[in-house]
Design a protein around this motif. Structure first.
Motif: not given
Length: 453
Positions: A27, A30, A71, A74
């Motif tokens: 992903p 963060l 983010s 996330h």
């Protein structure tokens, strides 16, 4: 600045390359916020008379500013209400920004308005509203709720004029004690009163409580607002009984479904929304649980003419639009200039089909119930309420607010999760808001395990 030349073409390719890298994260990191002092030291003064040039400015954003933003897509972002835009919706958001489309009128944006209206018609059909229902995409739930209430009051004003009645000393609407903060903001902007109706032991507003509030409200009551998925707990009010009482008292019935109304797509939770078909208006935010990028709120009216009469702006320079008889989105909410913000959702829905959306929402609800089962079995943890949609709220024995804050800070610093403390009735708690289909049960269990560190 406006010419296509070697410099702008080179900058375009740099921007596309950055966007490509960001989209390929799996992903995305963060990340975490930084202090103003840190940002100024590392970014410097970016607005100058001469300009920094595109490549240097992009480098500052990528290296300094972007890492100082969390983010929200996330899988470990579990605070507030996150967002989880599909890849298709993010890609099409690039096209919307590159296309310079004005989405306020049919004359200027017919193709975009047509596409947005197909999405709004689909949402209306899911809710059980007639085929003539329609509305507009606005910036967020706060503006959506405000616009619906303005339309509701306008209808009440016109009805009193027609009946030869004077204006009340104060206009009022009813909502529950657990309704969203945006309703308080709307009341302040409109200079009206809120009548708070009591909820039951599960935090759910019932029709009987609404009737009691109506009986005590006095003159000037024009609307009742129910919530389809409270922000703090994901509780759906008893829409059916509230709608019945509201209609019996000739009041406008608005449903705030900014977060939770997307739950109507899941077969397991669809029965919770019985009564939504009675609504005069509702909102749902695609950037919350319909997997679209920020920012978009769908405002839908049973009879769009109520919205148009309340919100159409008049001016000589607008006559070409307002006298045309066309469907102009700017006429249906407190806005004029608007981006066609419903297009990323339209593109993603058209690409993947509704069934994929149903599956994704159902997945979130299943994971929420599964982590609820895990919490229930741990002797040091306690559910504050049973999960209904995809919000899970719980406490840890012996923890006070500083304990939750230290745990939250550590999770963010380690780049594992973003779980800020919440509270209920003055007591702190932990809260998972699960709207990302990539948030998994093992990841949530790992977050629970970190409370033991």
């Amino acid at each position: 600045m406006h010419k296509v030349n070697d410099a702008t073409v080179a900058l375009r390719e740099l921007v596309f390359e950055y966007a490509r890298r960001r989209l390929e994260y799996d992903p995305a990191p963060l990340d975490s916020p930084q202090s103003p002092e840190f940002l100024f030291t590392n970014a410097g003064q970016t607005i100058t008379e001469e300009g920094l040039g595109g490549p240097e400015t992009l480098k500052i954003f990528e290296d300094v500013l972007a890492p100082a933003t969390i983010s929200t897509d996330h899988p470990g972002y579990l605070s507030f209400i996150p967002t989880a835009p599909t890849e298709a919706s993010k890609l099409f958001d690039l096209i919307v920004s590159a296309s310079a489309i004005y989405g306020g009128s049919w004359l200027e944006g017919a193709g975009a308005v047509f596409a947005e209206n197909q999405v709004l018609s689909w949402l209306a059909a899911e809710a059980g509203l007639p085929a003539t229902a329609g509305g507009v995409f606005v910036q967020g739930g706060t503006l959506g709720n405000l616009s619906a209430l303005v339309a509701a009051r306008h209808r009440a004003i016109e009805a009193r004029k027609l009946a030869g009645l004077a204006k009340p000393d104060s206009w009022k609407f009813i909502c529950s004690f657990e309704a969203h903060s945006s309703l308080k903001a709307a009341a302040a902007v409109m200079d009206i009163e809120i009548i708070k109706a009591a909820v039951d032991e599960n935090g759910r507003l019932q029709g009987a409580s609404v009737q009691a509030a109506i009986d005590a409200a006095g003159d000037g009551l024009f609307a009742v607002v129910a919530t389809a998925g409270t922000t703090n707990f994901g509780i759906v009010d008893n829409l059916d009984s509230i709608g019945e009482v509201t209609k019996a008292n000739n009041l406008w019935f608005h449903v705030d479904g900014a977060y939770g109304l997307a739950g109507i797509l899941a077969p397991s939770s669809k029965p919770l929304f019985k009564g939504l078909e009675r609504a005069d208006s509702f909102i749902v935010d695609p950037h919350k649980w319909l997997f679209a990028p920020y920012d978009a709120c769908a405002l839908v009216y049973r009879d769009p003419e109520n919205g148009r009469k309340a919100h159409t702006q008049h001016g000589e320079y607008l006559d070409a639009l307002t006298d045309s008889g066309d469907w102009n989105p700017s006429d249906y909410a407190y806005n004029l200039t608007r981006r066609p913000r419903g297009l990323p959702l339209w593109f993603s829905l058209a690409t993947h089909g509704i069934a994929e959306y149903r599956n994704a929402v159902e997945t979130n609800i299943r994971v929420a119930k599964e982590i609820g089962d895990v919490i229930r079995k741990r002797p040091d943890l306690k559910l504050v309420r049973e999960p209904e949609l995809s919000v899970v709220v719980f406490t840890k024995d012996g923890w006070s607010l500083p304990d939750y804050e230290r745990w939250s800070t550590r999770l963010l610093e380690q780049g594992e999760a973003f779980v800020v403390p919440s509270s209920h009735q003055g007591k702190p708690n932990a809260r998972f808001a699960i709207v990302n289909p990539r948030t998994t049960l093992p990841a949530l269990i790992a977050i629970l395990d970190s409370m033991e560190d």
